[in-house]
Design a protein around this motif. Sequence first.
Motif, short mmCIF file in Angstrom:
data_model
loop_
_atom_site.label_atom_id
_atom_site.label_comp_id
_atom_site.label_asym_id
_atom_site.label_seq_id
_atom_site.Cartn_x
_atom_site.Cartn_y
_atom_site.Cartn_z
N SER A 121 0.81 -1.24 0.16
CA SER A 121 0.16 -0.09 -0.02
C SER A 121 0.72 1.43 -0.09
O SER A 121 0.36 2.34 -0.15
CB SER A 121 -0.81 -0.05 1.08
OG SER A 121 -0.18 0.21 2.25
N LEU A 122 2.16 1.17 0.27
CA LEU A 122 3.09 2.29 0.21
C LEU A 122 3.01 2.74 -1.16
O LEU A 122 3.48 3.96 -1.21
CB LEU A 122 4.39 1.90 0.93
CG LEU A 122 4.28 1.57 2.29
CD1 LEU A 122 5.87 1.32 2.68
CD2 LEU A 122 3.98 2.56 3.25
N THR A 123 2.68 2.06 -2.32
CA THR A 123 2.88 2.65 -3.42
C THR A 123 2.03 4.11 -3.85
O THR A 123 2.18 5.02 -4.38
CB THR A 123 2.43 1.62 -4.35
OG1 THR A 123 2.99 0.45 -4.26
CG2 THR A 123 2.49 2.15 -5.87
N LEU A 124 0.94 4.19 -2.92
CA LEU A 124 -0.04 5.29 -2.77
C LEU A 124 0.20 6.39 -1.83
O LEU A 124 -0.44 7.15 -1.35
CB LEU A 124 -1.39 4.76 -2.83
CG LEU A 124 -1.86 3.68 -4.04
CD1 LEU A 124 -3.22 3.46 -3.40
CD2 LEU A 124 -1.77 4.43 -5.06
N ARG A 125 1.42 6.15 -1.05
CA ARG A 125 1.76 6.82 0.20
C ARG A 125 1.75 8.43 -0.03
O ARG A 125 1.55 9.29 0.67
CB ARG A 125 3.20 6.50 0.91
CG ARG A 125 4.39 6.94 -0.07
CD ARG A 125 5.51 6.61 0.60
NE ARG A 125 6.60 7.14 -0.12
CZ ARG A 125 7.35 7.95 0.09
NH1 ARG A 125 6.89 9.09 1.08
NH2 ARG A 125 8.35 8.34 -0.74
N ARG A 126 2.14 8.99 -1.56
CA ARG A 126 2.20 10.26 -1.62
C ARG A 126 0.82 10.79 -1.75
O ARG A 126 0.50 11.78 -1.60
CB ARG A 126 3.10 10.63 -2.95
CG ARG A 126 4.53 10.29 -2.53
CD ARG A 126 5.38 10.74 -3.70
NE ARG A 126 6.63 9.82 -3.80
CZ ARG A 126 7.82 10.40 -3.54
NH1 ARG A 126 7.83 11.78 -3.43
NH2 ARG A 126 8.94 9.71 -3.64
N ARG A 127 0.03 10.04 -2.52
CA ARG A 127 -1.23 10.37 -3.08
C ARG A 127 -2.38 10.52 -1.84
O ARG A 127 -2.94 11.42 -1.64
CB ARG A 127 -1.89 9.70 -4.20
CG ARG A 127 -1.26 9.89 -5.27
CD ARG A 127 -1.77 9.01 -6.43
NE ARG A 127 -1.26 9.06 -7.70
CZ ARG A 127 -1.71 8.64 -8.85
NH1 ARG A 127 -2.68 7.63 -8.92
NH2 ARG A 127 -1.04 8.70 -10.09
N MET A 128 -2.27 9.47 -1.19
CA MET A 128 -3.20 9.27 0.16
C MET A 128 -2.39 8.77 1.29
O MET A 128 -2.48 7.62 1.64
CB MET A 128 -4.46 8.20 -0.21
CG MET A 128 -5.13 8.47 -1.58
SD MET A 128 -6.20 7.38 -1.85
CE MET A 128 -5.20 5.74 -2.28
N PRO A 129 -1.68 9.71 2.01
CA PRO A 129 -0.69 9.37 2.93
C PRO A 129 -1.65 9.02 4.26
O PRO A 129 -1.23 8.01 4.89
CB PRO A 129 0.05 10.53 3.34
CG PRO A 129 -0.83 11.87 2.75
CD PRO A 129 -1.37 11.12 1.41
N VAL A 130 -2.75 9.62 4.55
CA VAL A 130 -3.47 9.31 5.76
C VAL A 130 -4.15 7.85 5.66
O VAL A 130 -4.12 7.29 6.72
CB VAL A 130 -4.56 10.48 6.05
CG1 VAL A 130 -5.34 10.10 7.19
CG2 VAL A 130 -3.84 11.78 6.53
N PRO A 131 -4.90 7.64 4.41
CA PRO A 131 -5.63 6.33 4.39
C PRO A 131 -4.29 5.50 4.27
O PRO A 131 -4.65 4.12 4.91
CB PRO A 131 -6.17 6.50 2.86
CG PRO A 131 -6.51 7.93 2.82
CD PRO A 131 -5.37 8.68 3.41
N VAL A 132 -3.27 5.52 3.86
CA VAL A 132 -2.20 4.45 3.58
C VAL A 132 -1.69 4.20 5.23
O VAL A 132 -1.22 3.14 5.60
CB VAL A 132 -0.90 4.97 3.01
CG1 VAL A 132 0.08 4.04 2.98
CG2 VAL A 132 -1.58 4.81 1.33
#
Length: 399
Positions: free
Chosen positions: A63-74
């Motif tokens: 899930s860290l792949t989306l850490r820049r776009r959605m840091p709080v959900p990740v």
Amino acid sequence: MSELIRSRRAWLGARPVVADALVSAFLTVSCLVEAAFQNSYGDLPGKHPDVLCAVLMSVVVMSLTLRRRMPVPVMAFTLAGNVLLTVLGYVPTLGAGLACLVALYSVASHRGLGTSLPVGVLALVTYLITMAAQGHTFWQAVSNAVLFTGGWWIGRSLRLRRAYLDELEARARRLERAREADSRAARAEERSRIARELHDVVAHHVSVMTVQAGAARRILHRDPEAVQDALSTIEQMGRTALGEMRRLVGVLRTEAEPARSELSPQPGVNDVSGLVEQLRETGLQVQLWIEGESRSLSPGVDLAAFRLVQEALTNTLKHAGPQARAWVRIQYADRQLEIEVEDDGRGLVAGLGRPGGGGNGHGLMGMRERVALYGGDLRIGPRSGGGFEVRARFPLEVP
């Protein structure tokens, strides 16, 4: 090798999702390798990772792949994954813990303090509770708390640094736009002044034509020879005025201004000697040489040459410093008029428009506009041996 590394870093910097996917893949592989060696957990309570646990941790880490776009959900997803593993009785791998740390760093780096601080506190408390449930010691919990706090602080610092650099870039862009606007305003103002001066030259010739035409009308039947002379003068003045009007094309006036009532000719090269005498009275040591056979110049070129010498000597007087000397050389060549103005003053460290000086450069901009208007060449820069120099060439026959 270093060039290859820089190119790869630039490529990844332009594709942040790819970089995050590589980080996620690395942590996922580390989770799977650690799960394969169950003895790495020692005597910690809880079940060692099996296939189900390894798959769950892999999903959490990826899930860290989306850490820049959605840091709080990740961040929430990674924490929930670790809590779920703890509830099921498993001991999460080191990669899963690092995933929580990277997610917390991402929240601090990409969200404001109002979001990152409460999320960081909640994540730290939740992770410490899971560690306590897994049977970790007090000092292990303290070390992990320090590690989590450091990750949040690094992310916050990088966010502030990015904001600072963005503000610097925005300020530089604003200053650049302001400088360009100031430069355009200065050029427009100088062109407006040139237009007024050319208006005076053309108006003078037109007034002479009007007087000559009126005189020719009155003596038309009494003195035909005088009428012929008057018509020749009108023709010559008309051609000269027409040439000046052609050069006036493209010189735009910034605002409507009343025409000056003075219709006398503007100063020219022949008035440079008077200008030099005036500057000598102020204390500036000026020497003047006029070389070559003097000839008649078009009023526009004559005025531009005088203004160029005037501007250059004015800059010398203002900014070359005390005890400065200046030299002016005007040479009539076969097909061009050459003008050189030099001084031995401070040159490079002071002066209107001089490199490193405190001026705004509008005087030198005016020089360039005048010389370019008549198809000439201009060179402005430091003088060999110290000081400053201005060199210009005006073609005497402009196509």
